[in-house]
Motif scaffolding. Sequence first.
Motif, short mmCIF file in Angstrom:
data_model
loop_
_atom_site.label_atom_id
_atom_site.label_comp_id
_atom_site.label_asym_id
_atom_site.label_seq_id
_atom_site.Cartn_x
_atom_site.Cartn_y
_atom_site.Cartn_z
N THR A 1 1.01 -1.16 -0.03
CA THR A 1 -0.10 -0.11 -0.02
C THR A 1 0.99 1.20 -0.01
O THR A 1 2.11 1.03 0.39
CB THR A 1 -0.96 -0.01 1.06
N ARG A 2 0.35 2.23 -0.34
CA ARG A 2 0.78 3.42 -0.34
C ARG A 2 1.61 4.00 1.00
O ARG A 2 2.97 4.31 1.35
CB ARG A 2 0.15 4.73 -0.70
N PRO A 3 0.74 3.72 2.20
CA PRO A 3 1.49 3.99 3.61
C PRO A 3 2.78 3.11 3.75
O PRO A 3 3.75 3.71 4.22
CB PRO A 3 0.25 3.70 4.40
N GLU A 4 2.67 1.87 3.37
CA GLU A 4 3.83 1.01 3.64
C GLU A 4 5.07 1.57 2.61
O GLU A 4 6.04 1.60 3.01
CB GLU A 4 3.37 -0.44 3.20
N ALA A 5 4.71 2.08 1.40
CA ALA A 5 5.80 2.36 0.61
C ALA A 5 6.22 3.61 1.03
O ALA A 5 7.65 3.63 1.13
CB ALA A 5 5.44 2.73 -0.84
N LEU A 6 5.35 4.55 1.65
CA LEU A 6 6.04 5.78 2.32
C LEU A 6 6.80 5.55 3.56
O LEU A 6 7.94 6.01 3.70
CB LEU A 6 4.84 6.53 2.78
N HIS A 7 6.55 4.39 4.14
CA HIS A 7 7.31 4.05 5.41
C HIS A 7 8.63 3.50 4.95
O HIS A 7 9.66 3.86 5.63
CB HIS A 7 6.37 2.82 6.21
N ARG A 8 8.70 3.05 3.80
CA ARG A 8 10.09 2.46 3.47
C ARG A 8 11.03 3.58 2.91
O ARG A 8 12.06 3.48 3.32
CB ARG A 8 9.66 1.36 1.97
N ILE A 9 10.40 4.61 2.38
CA ILE A 9 11.03 5.69 1.89
C ILE A 9 11.63 6.47 3.19
O ILE A 9 12.96 6.89 3.26
CB ILE A 9 10.14 6.76 1.14
N GLU B 1 12.49 20.46 -3.68
CA GLU B 1 12.41 20.06 -2.46
C GLU B 1 10.62 20.23 -2.47
O GLU B 1 10.36 18.78 -1.37
CB GLU B 1 12.86 20.97 -1.51
N LYS B 2 9.99 20.77 -2.83
CA LYS B 2 8.50 20.78 -2.75
C LYS B 2 7.94 19.44 -3.19
O LYS B 2 7.12 18.73 -2.75
CB LYS B 2 7.91 21.74 -3.41
N THR B 3 8.37 18.85 -4.19
CA THR B 3 8.08 17.60 -4.77
C THR B 3 8.51 16.36 -3.69
O THR B 3 7.63 15.57 -3.63
CB THR B 3 8.99 17.26 -6.13
N ILE B 4 9.40 16.58 -2.91
CA ILE B 4 9.91 15.65 -1.86
C ILE B 4 8.70 15.77 -0.76
O ILE B 4 8.26 14.64 -0.28
CB ILE B 4 11.25 15.83 -1.39
N GLN B 5 8.55 17.05 -0.55
CA GLN B 5 7.46 17.18 0.46
C GLN B 5 6.13 16.68 -0.01
O GLN B 5 5.57 16.10 1.08
CB GLN B 5 7.36 18.83 0.78
N ASN B 6 5.81 16.97 -1.14
CA ASN B 6 4.47 16.23 -1.64
C ASN B 6 4.51 14.81 -1.39
O ASN B 6 3.45 14.21 -1.00
CB ASN B 6 4.22 16.54 -2.77
N MET B 7 5.68 14.13 -1.89
CA MET B 7 5.81 12.58 -1.72
C MET B 7 5.49 12.25 -0.21
O MET B 7 4.98 11.30 -0.09
CB MET B 7 6.86 12.38 -2.38
N LEU B 8 6.33 12.81 0.58
CA LEU B 8 6.38 12.29 2.00
C LEU B 8 5.09 12.69 2.79
O LEU B 8 4.79 12.32 3.64
CB LEU B 8 7.71 13.02 2.88
N GLY B 9 4.47 13.48 1.94
CA GLY B 9 3.08 14.02 2.46
C GLY B 9 2.10 12.96 2.20
O GLY B 9 0.88 13.06 2.43
N GLY B 10 2.36 11.91 1.12
CA GLY B 10 1.52 10.80 0.81
C GLY B 10 0.67 11.26 -0.46
O GLY B 10 -0.34 10.47 -0.92
N ARG B 11 0.98 12.51 -0.91
CA ARG B 11 0.46 13.02 -2.35
C ARG B 11 1.06 12.33 -3.55
O ARG B 11 2.08 11.86 -3.51
CB ARG B 11 0.59 14.52 -2.36
N SER B 12 0.32 12.41 -4.47
CA SER B 12 0.64 11.85 -5.91
C SER B 12 1.90 12.39 -6.61
O SER B 12 1.72 13.68 -6.57
CB SER B 12 -0.51 11.56 -6.88
N VAL B 13 2.88 11.62 -6.82
CA VAL B 13 3.87 12.00 -7.65
C VAL B 13 4.31 11.64 -9.04
O VAL B 13 3.67 10.28 -9.00
CB VAL B 13 5.17 12.27 -6.88
#
Length: 262
Positions: A12-20, A42-54
Amino acid sequence: MKKIPITPPATTRPEALHRIKTAMVEKKLTQAELADAADCHEKTIQNMLGGRSVRDQTLFDVCMVLGLDFNGLRDAWHGESVAVDNGQMSVKADGGGVSPIYMGAYSRAAVDHYVGSYLTLRRSFSQPDTLVAYRTDISWDPEWPSLLFQECDRVDAPYAHRGRLYIPASSSFIHLVSLTKGAMRMILVSQIDRAGEMRGIITTLNKQRATFIPVATPILYARRETFDGETFGDITPKSRAYAAYKRLIENTVSEGYARLVS
């Protein structure tokens, strides 16, 4: 013998985010440092770490920096299902031989004839009566299914570009696009012909004194098996290759592959 536990793939996305986030901690990388290493904002990384689509390109670049499995993390990020086969988990295949829809959804088999090396010719942006010649290699990238191009043997090596091929199904032209930190350069050329040539226009930025200005000029890609008889670099009228190279570039306009409107 003690068995080494195998970390199951993220599903899932939360699991993928946890790995990152875990990999960032292990490598002691801040958001700014990860953005710099992955060549994005850096804003792109912030969006990704916030779980938003990239974009998949962002996920790919981040995975390369952090040493993570791109295919598994991408599928988890997009919510692909996970199948169980003989007690082992595996990410559902997504047809890894086909490029993303936004790139034309082309298969490797359909574009394999583009793979190779090309003599690349265009006019100099700053020196009158001077041509520029270098090599461009096109290959298939299995990690992020699509054609990848890389410029080589350029005199101004720091400005060499690397990017992807976008091939729309309903057009006789294709796009070679490089995108770095929001800066885009696009080359629009005809699909490769029987002679192994692609012709069109390059649009980019060129440094003129203290600033950069938009420029455009005809460009030619001519496939070569070897480059024994070719000359690279800035080609002036004194060069033996000048007349032949100039004729190839001029044919791009005279034969209707590009038109410059003044």
